[in-house]
Design an enzyme around this catalytic site. Structure first.
Site, PDB file in Angstrom:
ATOM      1  N   MET A 135      -6.835   3.067   4.216  1.00 34.28           N
ATOM      2  CA  MET A 135      -7.256   1.985   3.496  1.00 34.28           C
ATOM      3  C   MET A 135      -8.055   1.126   4.291  1.00 34.28           C
ATOM      4  O   MET A 135      -8.187   1.320   5.567  1.00 34.28           O
ATOM      5  CB  MET A 135      -6.089   1.362   3.002  1.00 34.28           C
ATOM      6  CG  MET A 135      -4.983   1.967   2.465  1.00 34.28           C
ATOM      7  SD  MET A 135      -3.707   0.966   1.513  1.00 34.28           S
ATOM      8  CE  MET A 135      -4.187   0.552   0.153  1.00 34.28           C
TER       9      MET A 135
ATOM     10  N   GLY B 292      -0.965  -5.902  -3.808  1.00 31.45           N
ATOM     11  CA  GLY B 292      -0.695  -4.617  -3.264  1.00 31.45           C
ATOM     12  C   GLY B 292       0.636  -4.736  -2.200  1.00 31.45           C
ATOM     13  O   GLY B 292       0.832  -5.632  -1.796  1.00 31.45           O
TER      14      GLY B 292
ATOM     15  N   TYR C  96      -1.344   5.312   0.167  1.00 31.03           N
ATOM     16  CA  TYR C  96      -0.387   4.617  -0.253  1.00 31.03           C
ATOM     17  C   TYR C  96       1.159   4.870   0.417  1.00 31.03           C
ATOM     18  O   TYR C  96       2.047   4.058   0.350  1.00 31.03           O
ATOM     19  CB  TYR C  96       0.028   4.977  -1.808  1.00 31.03           C
ATOM     20  CG  TYR C  96      -1.330   4.405  -2.629  1.00 31.03           C
ATOM     21  CD1 TYR C  96      -1.138   3.055  -3.040  1.00 31.03           C
ATOM     22  CD2 TYR C  96      -2.118   5.378  -3.056  1.00 31.03           C
ATOM     23  CE1 TYR C  96      -2.305   2.738  -3.999  1.00 31.03           C
ATOM     24  CE2 TYR C  96      -3.156   4.940  -3.887  1.00 31.03           C
ATOM     25  CZ  TYR C  96      -3.208   3.523  -4.260  1.00 31.03           C
ATOM     26  OH  TYR C  96      -4.026   2.862  -5.190  1.00 31.03           O
ATOM     27  N   MET C  97       1.108   6.022   1.214  1.00 32.69           N
ATOM     28  CA  MET C  97       1.985   6.160   2.134  1.00 32.69           C
ATOM     29  C   MET C  97       2.302   5.100   3.370  1.00 32.69           C
ATOM     30  O   MET C  97       3.416   4.729   3.598  1.00 32.69           O
ATOM     31  CB  MET C  97       2.034   7.498   2.510  1.00 32.69           C
ATOM     32  CG  MET C  97       2.298   8.658   1.689  1.00 32.69           C
ATOM     33  SD  MET C  97       1.590  10.426   2.170  1.00 32.69           S
ATOM     34  CE  MET C  97       3.220  10.373   3.546  1.00 32.69           C
TER      35      MET C  97
ATOM     36  N   ILE D  41      -2.787  -5.594   4.040  1.00 31.21           N
ATOM     37  CA  ILE D  41      -2.477  -4.461   4.867  1.00 31.21           C
ATOM     38  C   ILE D  41      -3.913  -4.067   5.676  1.00 31.21           C
ATOM     39  O   ILE D  41      -4.161  -3.590   6.731  1.00 31.21           O
ATOM     40  CB  ILE D  41      -2.194  -2.985   4.098  1.00 31.21           C
ATOM     41  CG1 ILE D  41      -1.757  -1.951   5.153  1.00 31.21           C
ATOM     42  CG2 ILE D  41      -3.185  -2.597   3.204  1.00 31.21           C
ATOM     43  CD1 ILE D  41      -0.966  -1.008   4.238  1.00 31.21           C
ATOM     44  N   ASP D  42      -5.076  -4.598   4.946  1.00 28.18           N
ATOM     45  CA  ASP D  42      -6.369  -4.393   5.603  1.00 28.18           C
ATOM     46  C   ASP D  42      -6.860  -5.187   6.644  1.00 28.18           C
ATOM     47  O   ASP D  42      -7.746  -5.048   7.426  1.00 28.18           O
ATOM     48  CB  ASP D  42      -7.431  -4.563   4.394  1.00 28.18           C
ATOM     49  CG  ASP D  42      -7.460  -3.372   3.541  1.00 28.18           C
ATOM     50  OD1 ASP D  42      -6.780  -2.472   3.820  1.00 28.18           O
ATOM     51  OD2 ASP D  42      -8.179  -3.826   2.439  1.00 28.18           O
TER      52      ASP D  42
ATOM     53  N   GLY E 291      -3.058 -10.131 -10.868  1.00 27.99           N
ATOM     54  CA  GLY E 291      -3.463 -10.693 -11.958  1.00 27.99           C
ATOM     55  C   GLY E 291      -2.098 -11.636 -12.479  1.00 27.99           C
ATOM     56  O   GLY E 291      -1.266 -11.916 -11.660  1.00 27.99           O
TER      57      GLY E 291
ATOM     58  N   GLY F 252      -6.907 -13.443  -2.338  1.00 22.56           N
ATOM     59  CA  GLY F 252      -6.989 -13.725  -3.955  1.00 22.56           C
ATOM     60  C   GLY F 252      -5.697 -14.418  -4.288  1.00 22.56           C
ATOM     61  O   GLY F 252      -5.749 -15.488  -5.105  1.00 22.56           O
ATOM     62  N   THR F 253      -4.495 -14.147  -3.734  1.00 25.91           N
ATOM     63  CA  THR F 253      -3.311 -14.647  -4.310  1.00 25.91           C
ATOM     64  C   THR F 253      -3.295 -16.156  -3.746  1.00 25.91           C
ATOM     65  O   THR F 253      -2.927 -17.097  -4.159  1.00 25.91           O
ATOM     66  CB  THR F 253      -2.309 -14.061  -3.570  1.00 25.91           C
ATOM     67  OG1 THR F 253      -2.188 -12.801  -4.162  1.00 25.91           O
ATOM     68  CG2 THR F 253      -0.914 -14.687  -3.878  1.00 25.91           C
TER      69      THR F 253
END
Length: 543
Positions: free
Chosen positions: A341, A176, A449-450, A296-297, A242, A268-269
């Site tokens: 988020m 993201g 998303y902002m 971002i989390d 992915g 994950g990346t």
């Protein structure tokens, strides 16, 4: 006039002699320094400079600085703790291509012209060695703890594993969006060209898909191309989830003759980057895989914080202020609900709540949501609205799975899809007020998303620069399968296998940060969903 008639005193003669000698020594030292700089410049232009041991010591040397310690003033001396010692420091080893391949051992000097007509390379003021490390835990309790983890300190080394002029590097952003992605891209490119004068840098579009799908074209990244990208949100390379395919990614690296790959992404990346780095080493490919943690989390473990997190918390304030305005002005009984988020950790919600000071109820994934009954959040909210006429609720997107259930669906990155907790809370609040004979005006704001698509603020921009530059230093030194992060306010290199082993982390539900939230909102306290044993060993934000 006879000279002997006015003889020069011995003290005056000695003064002039010593002065002339000192001036001559200063002159010779200056000449020798200029000769050395010219020699380094000529050899750098002709061929890589292979550094003998004495030059390594010269490069690493730093001027001594006298520190005034306040010796003699007993009031300034700390009290000695009897029996306290750390006798077991466990440093986390970072894989190095030097252990597998011959190194070029090129003298590590700044190769860009820095205000000099000759363009002679300049030396770093501080060079890191293999003995430099950073303790993982600086908070100690009594004399019981005698061991501590440590990490390799980040920074330029005396020599590089690669010849910088043959380096071809790639940059990819995955997962993201996050504030600061363009800053990291820009600073990697800037460091590669301005500090190391590399051959070429390419940008890989669309995450790992750009390495496995031929429809995605690469772009050449120059300093001109990235000059102003840090003023924009998002990623100039685009991002996606992915696309991981080991064989195709190896083929991509070989096709473009890349010997360095910078991977910007979350846990994950990083797992994908670790697999790719291991495959390169197994196939004897002299390629450095360097990570930069992005989430971002703020749920990547071990590090003080992830880049973009502070910007996201700052951006969330606008939504919270809007929610309060809506709640205060929509009469009667206005309630503003803001969803932020936070998939598995409530760091953004908690920090936004404390940074605002206007929140009446904060809901996070680590704490189960109790709606009704004794200590229920809905009765508490009704009482708060009756007291002050309005209320503001912040809820993290991953909260409330114990109410709504876990989704079996997953996205392309393997993340489970989250239930709509924001809409659920909006409806429940309105229904509870109606059941208790009260009208309500509930407004729901979803700025998720902002807050992740805005440009980085100045604090995050500086942090991005530090991460990017040190990632480049690490790759040039020959480290691989590592990520760059800040631990105890110092930049370090962390083995990827170590950082993904305990990621994603969660907030300590019995920690001081959550206690501050309870003190701020005065909301009911419930039994926590997690225990200390389940919380990250990094104990982030426990202050």
């Amino acid at each position: 006039m006879p000279v002997d008639k006015y003889p020069i005193p011995d003290s005056v003669a000695l003064f002039f002699a010593s002065t002339i000698t000192s001036l001559y020594m200063i002159y010779r030292a200056k000449v020798n320094t200029m000769k050395e700089d010219i020699r380094l410049h000529i050899q750098y232009k002709k061929q890589p400079y292979i550094v003998p041991p004495q030059d390594i010591r010269r490069t690493s040397a730093a001027p001594s600085i006298k520190v005034v310690s306040g010796a003699g003033n007993e009031d300034l001396k700390g009290k000695s703790i009897q029996g306290f010692a750390i006798d077991d420091v466990r440093i986390h080893h970072v894989d190095s291509l030097r252990d597998i391949f011959p190194s070029r051992n090129v003298c590590n000097v700044v190769r860009q012209k820095v205000g000099a007509d000759t363009g002679a390379p300049t030396h770093y003021s501080s060079i890191m060695s293999d003995d430099d490390f950073v303790l993982a835990s600086i908070v100690r309790k009594g004399t019981g703890e005698r061991s501590c983890d440590a990490h390799v300190r980040a920074g330029p080394r005396a020599v590089t594993h690669f010849d910088p002029r043959t380096v071809r590097a790639g940059i990819v952003t995955c997962g993201g969006l996050c504030p600061g992605l363009n800053n990291v891209i820009r600073e990697i490119v800037h460091a590669l060209y301005s500090l190391y004068d590399v051959e070429k840098v390419i940008g890989i579009r669309g995450g790992f898909n750009g390495m496995t799908n031929p429809e995605f074209e690469t772009i050449e990244l120059t300093e001109d191309v990235v000059a102003d990208c840090h003023h924009q949100g998002g990623s100039i390379l685009g991002s996606s989830r992915g696309g991981f395919h080991l064989e195709k990614m190896i083929a991509f690296l070989q096709k473009h003759r890349l010997n360095q790959l910078y991977v910007i992404g979350g846990d994950g990346t990083h797992r994908g980057a670790m697999a790719l780095a291991q495959e390169c080493m197994d196939r004897k490919l002299n390629i450095s895989i360097a990570g930069i943690p992005k989430t971002i989390d703020n749920d990547v473990d071990l590090i003080d914080r992830s880049f973009g997190f502070q910007t996201a918390v700052e951006a969330a304030q606008a939504a919270i202020r809007s929610a309060k305005t809506e709640a205060r002005c929509n009469i009667p009984n206005g309630v503003g609900v803001v969803k932020l988020m936070g998939r598995s950790a409530g760091f953004i919600a908690v920090h936004a709540c404390l940074g605002s000071g206007d929140i009446d109820l904060c809901l996070v994934p680590e704490i189960p949501i109790v709606l009704e009954g004794e200590g229920g959040y809905l009765p508490f909210l009704l009482r708060r609205v009756r007291e002050k006429g309005h209320a503001v609720v912040v809820v993290a997107e991953g909260a409330g799975e114990e109410l709504l259930g876990e989704s079996a669906e997953k996205d392309a990155g393997g993340n489970k899809k989250l239930p709509p907790i924001g809409e659920f809370m909006k409806d429940k609040i309105a229904q509870y007020f109606e059941d208790n004979g009260e009208a309500s005006n509930v407004r729901y704001i979803n700025p998720s998303y902002m807050i992740r698509s805005v440009p980085a603020n100045s604090s995050d921009a500086l942090y991005c620069m530090l991460l990017a530059q040190n990632a480049v230093h690490g790759a040039m030194a020959g480290f691989t399968a590592f990520t760059t992060g800040m631990i105890n306010n110092r930049l370090v290199y962390i083995p990827i296998k170590r950082i993904v082993a305990t990621s994603p982390r969660v907030m300590d539900a019995r920690g001081r940060m959550w206690e501050r939230v309870l003190a701020e909102t005065m909301q009911p306290q419930h039994k926590q969903a997690v225990t200390r044993d389940e919380v990250s060993m990094s104990d982030t934000f426990a202050m």
